[in-house]
Enzyme design. Structure first.
Site, short mmCIF file in Angstrom:
data_model
loop_
_atom_site.label_atom_id
_atom_site.label_comp_id
_atom_site.label_asym_id
_atom_site.label_seq_id
_atom_site.Cartn_x
_atom_site.Cartn_y
_atom_site.Cartn_z
N PHE A 201 25.17 20.97 60.86
CA PHE A 201 24.78 21.95 59.86
C PHE A 201 24.30 23.23 60.60
O PHE A 201 23.83 23.15 61.73
CB PHE A 201 23.64 21.34 59.01
CG PHE A 201 23.27 22.16 57.81
CD1 PHE A 201 24.10 22.19 56.70
CD2 PHE A 201 22.09 22.90 57.80
CE1 PHE A 201 23.76 22.95 55.59
CE2 PHE A 201 21.75 23.67 56.70
CZ PHE A 201 22.58 23.69 55.59
N THR B 293 21.72 25.11 60.76
CA THR B 293 20.39 25.21 61.39
C THR B 293 20.22 24.27 62.58
O THR B 293 19.24 24.37 63.31
CB THR B 293 19.27 24.88 60.38
OG1 THR B 293 19.55 23.58 59.84
CG2 THR B 293 19.21 25.91 59.26
N LYS B 294 21.15 23.33 62.77
CA LYS B 294 20.98 22.33 63.83
C LYS B 294 21.31 22.93 65.20
O LYS B 294 21.58 24.11 65.32
CB LYS B 294 21.86 21.11 63.52
CG LYS B 294 21.55 20.47 62.15
CD LYS B 294 20.16 19.85 62.07
CE LYS B 294 19.69 19.56 60.66
NZ LYS B 294 20.35 18.44 59.98
N ASN B 295 21.31 22.10 66.23
CA ASN B 295 21.42 22.65 67.59
C ASN B 295 22.79 23.20 67.92
O ASN B 295 22.94 23.98 68.85
CB ASN B 295 21.01 21.59 68.62
CG ASN B 295 19.53 21.26 68.51
OD1 ASN B 295 18.74 22.07 68.04
ND2 ASN B 295 19.16 20.07 68.93
#
Ligand code: PLP
Length: 374
Positions: free
Chosen positions: A177, A179-181
């Site tokens: 997603f 916002t993930k790393n």
């Protein structure tokens, strides 16, 4: 509003996607295979199966492990609801074990008090990007013939005792997603140490289609033949999304470094404040900080949250204990069950953290926080 998390997409990332759009394969093609190969390589050399989201990956993982009615899954309440929801949806019973007071990670001692004959999976979450204590959790799972699952939605690229995330539990799931790393827009993956579990995850996400002639139960059909032994869904990640994933993976180390720099800058400014607690890091862990989970003491979290939001700083709270969700409350889960998780939730405030956040912006966050605490 300065967001709490945001993707970093470079010109090269965009070019990689455009190239696939001009090619022959939009889905089920070679870029999906390449992305899965690269994820598998960085996850300890195990097979990776891509998915349309982290939630889909969790569904695939539990389905591949054969989780169903009569099974118990021990898990943490300090997570996004999908960690347990995908086992619940398959009919398993979730047994919530409390988290460690300081890290907010699944506490092996709390889990030990709850394991039994019905325990099928111990599902930990690498909250904020800090791996849980898998040696302890694996030893515990082994005592009852259960398997370990690492919901690594926050922690791709991290290590625990020198081993990479993806090699820590029997099965690992990722989310890509924004916002993930690292991101593929929507996306995820399952990594399994056991080859037949990985194959079952693959078939589950591919409509249940079996294409290996050695396993056919209907013989003497033509070369077109494929057959279904177990029902599946279509959770296939596209080549378009995979191209972004392959390009993003090349940048993961620099993302990790920048995230660590920002965390160090926050820590330097906030460690000495009486009114807050900064995140804890275990010595045997090299995290990839996905969140910066500050704790605001003395019942002031809500005030600080509102002050910062009003000042244009997109702070977030991660997470309300999962069993507080009405879907679990309706099923009889009671507040008070996991006091450490509830206390943590009462104080937690995620400060903005993403690779393109500048030092000037970090200082702005720190100044606004100091203002809110005055
Ligand atoms: C984001 C997240 C998920 C779900 O991933 P999606 O890609 O948003 O479906 C699962 N578990 C945790 C801990 C997450 O943070």
């Amino acid at each position: 509003m300065l967001p709490y998390g945001r993707q970093s997409v470079s010109e090269e990332d965009i070019q990689a996607v455009v190239e696939v759009l001009r090619g022959d394969w939009l889905t089920t093609g070679p870029t999906v295979a390449e992305f899965e190969r690269r994820i598998g390589e960085m996850a300890g050399g195990h097979r990776a199966v891509s998915a349309t989201s982290g939630t889909a990956a969790l569904h695939m993982a539990y389905a591949a492990l054969g989780v169903g009615p009569g099974d118990e899954v021990i898990s943490t309440p300090m997570t996004f609801v999908a960690t347990t929801a995908m086992a619940s949806i398959l009919g398993a019973k979730i047994v919530f074990a409390d988290v460690e007071e300081d890290t907010a990670l699944l506490d092996p001692a709390a889990a030990a008090a709850l394991v039994g004959d019905r325990t099928k999976v111990i599902a930990a979450v690498d909250y904020a990007g800090h791996p849980a204590d898998y040696d302890a959790l694996q030893a515990l799972a082994d005592t009852v013939g259960a398997v370990t699952l690492d919901d690594a939605a926050h922690s791709i690229g991290g290590t625990y005792r020198g081993r990479p995330v993806g090699d820590l539990a029997d099965v690992t799931t990722f989310s890509f997603f924004p916002t993930k790393n690292l991101t593929t827009g929507e996306g995820g993956a399952v990594v399994a140490k056991n080859a037949s579990v990985a194959q079952r995850a693959h078939e589950f996400h591919f409509i249940g289609l079996v294409r290996d002639a050695d396993r056919f139960r209907i013989q003497d059909e033509g070369a077109w033949h494929q057959e279904v032994h177990e029902f599946g869904v279509n959770y296939r990640l596209t080549d378009v999304a995979s191209a972004l994933g392959v390009a993003q993976l090349k940048r993961l180390e620099s993302f990790k470094l920048r995230r660590a720099q920002i965390v160090a800058r926050y820590n330097a400014a906030l460690d000495s404040l009486e009114a807050v607690r900064t995140p804890v890091q275990r010595e045997d862990v090299d995290p990839v900080w996905h969140l910066y989970p500050l704790r605001v003491l003395d019942g002031r979290r809500r005030h600080v949250f509102e002050h910062m939001r009003n000042a244009g700083i997109g702070v977030q709270v991660n997470y309300m204990p999962v069993y507080w969700h009405p879907v679990y409350a309706d099923a009889g889960y009671k507040r008070g069950m996991c006091p450490n998780a509830e206390a943590f939730y009462g104080e937690e405030l995620s400060l903005p953290l993403f690779p393109d956040l500048s030092d000037v912006q970090v200082d702005q966050v720190i100044d606004t926080l100091a203002e809110a605490l005055r």
